[in-house]
Design an enzyme around this catalytic site. Structure first.
Site, mmCIF file in Angstrom:
data_model
loop_
_atom_site.group_PDB
_atom_site.id
_atom_site.type_symbol
_atom_site.label_atom_id
_atom_site.label_comp_id
_atom_site.label_asym_id
_atom_site.label_seq_id
_atom_site.Cartn_x
_atom_site.Cartn_y
_atom_site.Cartn_z
ATOM 1 N N CYS A 235 -14.448 -48.473 -9.723
ATOM 2 C CA CYS A 235 -14.169 -47.050 -9.573
ATOM 3 C C CYS A 235 -14.273 -46.585 -8.122
ATOM 4 O O CYS A 235 -13.652 -45.588 -7.757
ATOM 5 C CB CYS A 235 -15.111 -46.235 -10.454
ATOM 6 S SG CYS A 235 -16.859 -46.564 -10.146
ATOM 7 N N GLY B 1 -15.944 -39.615 -20.348
ATOM 8 C CA GLY B 1 -17.000 -38.759 -19.832
ATOM 9 C C GLY B 1 -16.887 -37.325 -20.310
ATOM 10 O O GLY B 1 -17.899 -36.667 -20.591
ATOM 11 N N GLU C 266 -21.175 -41.019 -14.407
ATOM 12 C CA GLU C 266 -20.544 -41.639 -13.237
ATOM 13 C C GLU C 266 -19.176 -42.095 -13.698
ATOM 14 O O GLU C 266 -19.045 -43.041 -14.466
ATOM 15 C CB GLU C 266 -21.408 -42.809 -12.741
ATOM 16 C CG GLU C 266 -21.065 -43.240 -11.326
ATOM 17 C CD GLU C 266 -20.041 -44.350 -11.289
ATOM 18 O OE1 GLU C 266 -18.853 -44.014 -11.038
ATOM 19 O OE2 GLU C 266 -20.383 -45.505 -11.510
ATOM 20 N N LYS D 295 -26.165 -49.518 -24.363
ATOM 21 C CA LYS D 295 -24.952 -49.930 -25.058
ATOM 22 C C LYS D 295 -24.020 -50.580 -24.042
ATOM 23 O O LYS D 295 -23.635 -49.976 -23.044
ATOM 24 C CB LYS D 295 -24.273 -48.726 -25.716
ATOM 25 C CG LYS D 295 -23.355 -49.064 -26.891
ATOM 26 C CD LYS D 295 -22.103 -49.849 -26.557
ATOM 27 C CE LYS D 295 -21.123 -49.076 -25.722
ATOM 28 N NZ LYS D 295 -19.833 -49.858 -25.540
ATOM 29 N N GLU E 115 -6.021 -43.328 -11.783
ATOM 30 C CA GLU E 115 -6.804 -44.541 -11.532
ATOM 31 C C GLU E 115 -6.145 -45.720 -12.242
ATOM 32 O O GLU E 115 -6.082 -45.773 -13.463
ATOM 33 C CB GLU E 115 -8.234 -44.342 -12.033
ATOM 34 C CG GLU E 115 -9.163 -45.472 -11.648
ATOM 35 C CD GLU E 115 -10.606 -45.194 -12.022
ATOM 36 O OE1 GLU E 115 -11.500 -45.577 -11.259
ATOM 37 O OE2 GLU E 115 -10.847 -44.578 -13.081
ATOM 38 N N THR F 190 -13.159 -41.093 -16.910
ATOM 39 C CA THR F 190 -13.299 -39.643 -16.935
ATOM 40 C C THR F 190 -12.985 -39.093 -18.322
ATOM 41 O O THR F 190 -13.632 -38.138 -18.787
ATOM 42 C CB THR F 190 -12.384 -39.017 -15.872
ATOM 43 O OG1 THR F 190 -12.825 -39.451 -14.579
ATOM 44 C CG2 THR F 190 -12.422 -37.494 -15.922
#
Length: 480
Positions: free
Chosen positions: A287, A236, A253, A179, A387, A233
């Site tokens: 990242c 994730g 990751e 994807k 981030e 994150t």
């Protein structure tokens, strides 16, 4: 302008379940680059069913590993032959500067070659002799493919992210539904063309551009055995929850807020020039970038002045121009997100050394951000903890080596980091103390032979090399 009105499912270009061509616009000037079909849940059902059948009944999982490796080599050669075209398309759709996308092509070759070397020496089936002489049987350890892999990748470096997942998954004999982000619809159709030409058996690979809802539908699909994800994150955590509920294998990751520690004996000029790439490559949209610069108080003003000169020297503009270092953010909302972080830094009391929230003059039609440097930052500020994913650097002072390590480790993330010192031994000793998955010393390049991944909120599992390949196999023990 390119139009691709079909989806790549199981090795065939097929009509999507719903007619929906997404306009891909240039982040540089908002011109339409192409229109590409997007996947919906019914397309996911078709792709997963095709992958399931290919895994359960097809030849790929039972193909000799050496034959699978040969197809990967063929893909590598095909991609190398079209490297310039691939780099141009990624620059056009992503806004990544041309120097970065061109430089990335040989890195892809190194990435694949490291996986191939790992596969060649991999113990697909090994006999383990008994450690106890009284035991009369042998143990056979088999490493077998997991099944259907749902690989989900972000937009910022699409070929690299796809390579990191497709190569080990396919080398191990899995079938894959990849994807990809809608923003990468053009470059990922090129990737599908390459895999088709490489000669994968029917059903082994599907490549679907799709939105987040369709992505969640894919990773939640009951016929998916493993999820391999690269992204934020926040996303994730959601995927980990899905995987935990369904007991799927999962590798993540995720994000980073990595620190570069300039020790008091470092060559500041060399460190700053290295951080030009280590902190600001790909427009700051990566990242692994080291966006927190830790400088000793004894040399703090010197470091800030050198960083200021470096940041102000960067050419911002059309990613296709040969002298451009920083291109546009990929989307208008990403541009505004980064600009808002710059405003936040000012409100938090950080010193704006150069840059700011204003769009660079003459570039108002694109998604541009002025490269920005903050000084007098403490590690509790949002701009030091979150981030940003843009060309924004912060410089944090530290008192001594222990203080530098403490600040570097004071983060929810642990993906990358760097040490700059005149002494390699000293830098290595500091690197051993950092709670992060990857550390570079004096700007050394990242290795594709060693494992890559993060501590803490930066992820679960590792990619690259033998360890990365191991993440796509199940271990079976047979005694005889």
């Amino acid at each position: 302008m390119i139009t691709r009105d079909k989806l790549y499912i199981g090795g065939q270009w097929v009509a999507p379940a719903e007619e929906n061509l997404l306009e891909i616009r240039s982040p540089h000037d908002q011109s339409v680059l192409g229109r590409v079909a997007q996947a919906h849940p019914r397309d996911v059902d078709r792709a997963v069913a095709t992958a399931r059948k290919a895994f359960d009944d097809g030849p790929w999982p039972r193909t000799d590993p050496a034959d699978r490796q040969e197809i990967i080599r063929r893909l590598n050669a095909l991609r190398e032959a079209r490297a310039d075209e691939i780099a141009e398309v990624i620059s056009a759709e992503n806004g990544s500067a041309g120097w970065f996308t061109r430089l990335g092509q040989p890195f892809l070759t190194r990435q694949v070659n490291a996986y191939l070397a790992a596969a060649e020496g991999f113990g697909w089936e090994e006999v383990v002799r008994p450690t106890d002489p009284a035991v009369a049987f042998d143990t056979i350890v088999r490493r077998e493919p997991i099944g259907v892999v749902a690989a989900v990748i972000p937009w910022n470096s699409p070929f690299s992210a796809a390579t990191a997942k497709l190569t080990p998954a396919l080398l191990a004999g899995n079938t894959v539904v990849l994807k990809v982000s809608p923003e990468n619809s053009l470059s990922m159709t090129l990737l599908a063309d390459l895999w088709h030409e490489a000669g994968l058996p029917e059903g082994v690979l599907s490549i679907l551009p799709a939105d987040r809802d369709t992505s969640e539908y894919l990773v939640s699909h009951p016929d998916v055995d493993k999820i391999a994800f690269t992204g934020s994150t926040r996303a994730g955590r959601r995927i980990a929850a899905i995987a935990g509920e369904q007991l799927k294998r999962v590798s993540l990751e995720l994000g980073g807020k990595s620190a570069a520690i300039i020790l008091d004996d470092a060559d500041v000029a060399a460190a700053v020039q290295g951080l030009r790439f280590g902190s600001l490559a790909n427009n700051g949209e990566a990242c692994i970038l080291q966006s927190r610069i830790l400088a000793p108080r004894s040399r703090y003003d010197e470091v800030v002045a050198a960083l200021k000169d470096m940041v102000e020297s960067l050419k911002v503009g059309d990613p296709a121009a040969p002298d451009t270092f920083v291109g546009p953010m990929i989307r208008p909302n990403q541009q505004e997100r980064v600009r808002d972080y710059i405003r936040t830094g000012v409100r938090e009391g950080a010193r704006l050394v150069t840059g700011g929230p204003e769009v660079p003059p003459g570039l108002e039609t694109g998604n541009y951000v002025t490269p920005t440097l903050f000084a007098d930052v403490h590690n509790g500020m949002r701009i030091a903890r979150e981030e940003i994913f843009g060309p924004v650097l912060v410089v944090i002072p530290y008192d001594d080596e222990d203080d530098a390590v403490r600040i570097a480790n004071d983060s929810e993330y642990g993906l990358s980091g760097g040490i700059w010192s005149a002494s390699t031994d000293r830098a290595l000793n500091v690197a051993r103390r950092l709670r992060t998955g990857t550390v570079t010393l004096n700007g050394s390049p990242m290795s594709f032979d060693g494992p890559f991944g993060g501590y803490k909120a930066s992820g679960i599992g590792r990619e690259y090399g033998v360890v990365g390949l191991t993440g796509y196999v199940e271990h079976k023990t047979v005694t005889r």
